[in-house]
Design a protein around this motif. Structure first.
Motif, mmCIF file in Angstrom:
data_model
loop_
_atom_site.group_PDB
_atom_site.id
_atom_site.type_symbol
_atom_site.label_atom_id
_atom_site.label_comp_id
_atom_site.label_asym_id
_atom_site.label_seq_id
_atom_site.Cartn_x
_atom_site.Cartn_y
_atom_site.Cartn_z
ATOM 1 N N LEU A 83 12.199 12.156 18.758
ATOM 2 C CA LEU A 83 12.394 11.151 17.707
ATOM 3 C C LEU A 83 13.827 10.620 17.727
ATOM 4 C CD1 LEU A 83 10.345 12.910 14.898
ATOM 5 C CD2 LEU A 83 9.859 10.635 15.833
ATOM 6 N N GLU A 87 14.994 6.736 18.457
ATOM 7 C CA GLU A 87 15.898 6.042 17.533
ATOM 8 C C GLU A 87 17.123 5.508 18.280
ATOM 9 O OE1 GLU A 87 18.172 6.717 13.233
ATOM 10 O OE2 GLU A 87 17.365 8.439 14.327
ATOM 11 N N HIS A 112 5.185 9.624 13.773
ATOM 12 C CA HIS A 112 6.228 10.147 12.883
ATOM 13 C C HIS A 112 7.421 9.202 12.813
ATOM 14 C CE1 HIS A 112 4.491 14.050 11.790
ATOM 15 N NE2 HIS A 112 3.929 14.013 12.989
ATOM 16 N N ALA A 113 7.720 8.484 13.900
ATOM 17 C CA ALA A 113 8.806 7.504 13.858
ATOM 18 C C ALA A 113 8.480 6.375 12.900
ATOM 19 C CB ALA A 113 9.076 6.964 15.257
ATOM 20 N N VAL A 115 6.844 6.332 10.236
ATOM 21 C CA VAL A 115 6.950 6.694 8.827
ATOM 22 C C VAL A 115 8.337 6.386 8.269
ATOM 23 C CG1 VAL A 115 7.006 8.677 7.259
ATOM 24 C CG2 VAL A 115 5.113 8.424 8.877
ATOM 25 N N ASP A 116 9.360 6.535 9.111
ATOM 26 C CA ASP A 116 10.745 6.437 8.638
ATOM 27 C C ASP A 116 11.500 5.207 9.131
ATOM 28 O OD1 ASP A 116 10.673 8.909 7.241
ATOM 29 O OD2 ASP A 116 10.912 9.981 9.143
ATOM 30 N N ASP A 117 10.923 4.439 10.038
ATOM 31 C CA ASP A 117 11.669 3.333 10.651
ATOM 32 C C ASP A 117 10.998 2.007 10.319
ATOM 33 O OD1 ASP A 117 13.017 1.529 12.362
ATOM 34 O OD2 ASP A 117 13.458 3.152 13.781
ATOM 35 N N ASP A 118 11.667 1.195 9.530
ATOM 36 C CA ASP A 118 11.099 -0.080 9.087
ATOM 37 C C ASP A 118 10.963 -1.095 10.217
ATOM 38 O OD1 ASP A 118 10.933 0.859 6.515
ATOM 39 O OD2 ASP A 118 12.838 -0.018 5.869
ATOM 40 N N TYR A 167 6.666 19.022 11.409
ATOM 41 C CA TYR A 167 6.057 17.693 11.460
ATOM 42 C C TYR A 167 4.537 17.810 11.326
ATOM 43 C CZ TYR A 167 10.633 16.354 13.231
ATOM 44 O OH TYR A 167 11.976 16.159 13.380
ATOM 45 N N ASP A 171 1.894 14.383 6.551
ATOM 46 C CA ASP A 171 3.007 13.514 6.147
ATOM 47 C C ASP A 171 2.771 12.078 6.619
ATOM 48 O OD1 ASP A 171 4.253 15.760 5.078
ATOM 49 O OD2 ASP A 171 5.349 16.175 6.932
ATOM 50 N N VAL A 172 2.182 11.928 7.786
ATOM 51 C CA VAL A 172 1.854 10.597 8.303
ATOM 52 C C VAL A 172 0.765 9.965 7.444
ATOM 53 C CG1 VAL A 172 0.962 9.324 10.281
ATOM 54 C CG2 VAL A 172 2.542 11.228 10.645
ATOM 55 N N ALA A 175 2.154 8.538 4.284
ATOM 56 C CA ALA A 175 3.222 7.536 4.292
ATOM 57 C C ALA A 175 3.009 6.360 5.229
ATOM 58 C CB ALA A 175 4.554 8.219 4.637
#
Length: 241
Positions: A83, A87, A112-113, A115-118, A167, A171-172, A175
């Motif tokens: 991850l 990034e 998983h990326a 979920v956190d990266d717009d 992970y 969680d995925v 979100a």
């Protein structure tokens, strides 16, 4: 046209990325490939990126640390490090937005990326690892022998699973909001296709699942062409709204 770049990540370690330029870019998102667990950016990823550029997408394929031409040891690599590598690649090229193509374990990275990266606008996942149980056989070997060693000499040990357990696909599910396409061979003996059916049922975003008869974890050339056709047809439909 394609250019190869050394992308710094952390502690003097870098990954190697190849950027492919579309002859006439007609799409804002770039097409970024995340390779599988024991794979690298070569072979089918070059084919996928060349198809992406033909469709008007700038494209990037890269080696995670411990794989291909990247720095680092495979034994030190984890889902968390992958991850971080992704990034770093996105920060380096700074695309306006991205479609993440993830194959097998690269699919788990992509999920998983996103979920956190717009910057992630959509996910294309080929035979993705979703639920951690797909690695239970590897875990059992580590528990029994202290490490799981592969045919090429690379191995994982407790460090991989200590990170991996942080992970959860739950969680995925909770979100993920971007459109997702999953393509999986019905005869996959490495990552169960039933995991993809379950993932598609549970995800609350726009999901398309295509299960290809008579295909295993490695796609035939015919199945690969179907994958690419369905990928860019899906992206065109999403773009058209």
């Amino acid at each position: 046209m394609a250019e190869t770049h050394s992308v710094p990540v952390i502690d003097d370690e870098s990954v190697v990325a190849t950027r492919h330029y579309a002859p006439s870019s007609s799409h804002d998102p770039w097409f970024v490939c995340c390779h599988g667990f024991l794979s690298d950016r070569s072979g089918s990823y070059e084919r996928r990126c060349r198809r992406a550029t033909a469709e008007g997408y700038d494209a990037v394929r890269f080696d995670f640390r411990g794989c291909g031409d990247a720095d680092g040891s495979f034994a030190d690599a984890t889902l968390g490090s992958r991850l971080a590598d992704l990034e770093a690649v996105l920060d380096y090229f700074d695309p306006p937005s991205v479609v993440l193509f993830g194959s097998s374990f690269g699919g788990k990275v992509a999920f998983h990326a996103a979920v956190d990266d717009d910057r992630v606008e959509a996910i294309i996942a080929r035979a993705p690892v979703t639920y951690n149980r797909a690695f239970d056989d590897y875990r059992a070997v580590v528990d029994r022998e202290g490490e799981c060693r592969f045919d090429d000499g690379r191995y994982v040990d407790d460090r991989f699973f200590e990170d991996f357990d942080a992970y959860s696909f739950d969680d995925v599910v909770d979100a993920l909001t971007v459109p997702t396409t999953i393509v999986h061979g019905r005869e996959d003996a490495s990552v169960p296709v039933d995991d993809s059916f379950e993932a598609a049922r549970r995800l609350e975003t726009d999901v398309v699942l295509r299960a290809i008869p008579d295909e295993g974890h490695r796609f035939s050339s015919t199945a690969e062409e179907k994958l690419l056709d369905s990928t860019f047809d899906r992206l065109e439909r999403l773009e058209d709204g």
